[in-house]
Enzyme design. Structure first.
Site, PDB file in Angstrom:
ATOM      1  N   ASP A   1       0.884  -1.161   0.000  1.00 18.69           N
ATOM      2  CA  ASP A   1       0.000   0.000   0.000  1.00 18.69           C
ATOM      3  C   ASP A   1       0.924   1.214   0.000  1.00 18.69           C
ATOM      4  OD1 ASP A   1      -2.298   1.588   0.115  1.00 18.69           O
ATOM      5  OD2 ASP A   1      -2.227   1.663   2.302  1.00 18.69           O
TER       6      ASP A   1
ATOM      7  N   GLU B   1      -1.097  -1.177  -5.146  1.00 22.00           N
ATOM      8  CA  GLU B   1      -2.313  -0.455  -5.499  1.00 22.00           C
ATOM      9  C   GLU B   1      -2.020   0.603  -6.553  1.00 22.00           C
ATOM     10  OE1 GLU B   1      -5.728   0.483  -2.666  1.00 22.00           O
ATOM     11  OE2 GLU B   1      -4.589   2.350  -2.741  1.00 22.00           O
TER      12      GLU B   1
ATOM     13  N   ASP C   1      -2.576   0.784   6.791  1.00 23.07           N
ATOM     14  CA  ASP C   1      -1.830   0.586   5.542  1.00 23.07           C
ATOM     15  C   ASP C   1      -1.315  -0.849   5.442  1.00 23.07           C
ATOM     16  OD1 ASP C   1      -1.251   3.761   4.786  1.00 23.07           O
ATOM     17  OD2 ASP C   1      -1.268   3.323   6.928  1.00 23.07           O
TER      18      ASP C   1
END
Length: 163
Positions: free
Chosen positions: A7, A67, A140
């Protein structure tokens, strides 16, 4: 297959490493790379790069799932996150780790089965899939594990040869 989920960020980079055999996910390790607010931005990027190299060396993943970025209203923050994401991708490329990108919608669909799921639903389902007693912190880190699960489902557990 060993998957490193990421992330991206510049204050916190969540990471999660999972083993996936096509049927079951097994957590190997997870955590976060953090940088101090107020530190010169170039130094923050170097810290992320150096720490990501250490994560890659320690866990030796077969794939990195990260991501995809989308810009909200704050373009300055988006650009800074993009730069931090870039040094993360560079570390993986230098290590010969194939990189796979997923949108938040794809991650939610893969983990919860619904692309408009709330963040809390994704985090709880991640915890359940991995058999963890609690949702990993910071958020996260839990997000990175969800991204790794998404890649496992997308790949079917097929190991991708490193280049």
């Amino acid at each position: 297959m060993r998957i490193l989920g990421i992330d991206p960020g510049y204050a916190i980079v969540g990471f999660g490493v999972l083993e996936y055999d096509g049927y079951k996910f097994t957590p190997v390790g997870f955590g976060a790379i953090t940088t101090e607010a107020g530190t010169e931005f170039n130094i923050r990027l170097k810290t992320i790069f150096d720490d990501m190299n250490a994560v890659l060396a320690r866990f030796n993943p077969d794939a990195m799932a990260i991501e995809k970025l989308f810009f909200n209203t704050n373009q300055k923050t988006g650009i800074d996150v993009a730069q931090a994401r870039g040094v993360t991708l560079l570390a993986a490329t230098n290590a010969g780790v194939p990189i796979f990108e997923y949108t938040p919608l794809q991650v939610k669909q893969s983990v919860v089965g619904y692309g408009r799921a709330e963040k809390a639903q994704v985090m709880d389902m991640t915890r359940r899939i991995l058999g963890l007693s609690a949702v990993p912190k910071p958020d996260d880190t839990a997000d990175a594990l969800a991204i790794a699960i998404c890649h496992g489902h997308a790949s079917g557990g097929v190991k991708i040869p490193k280049f």
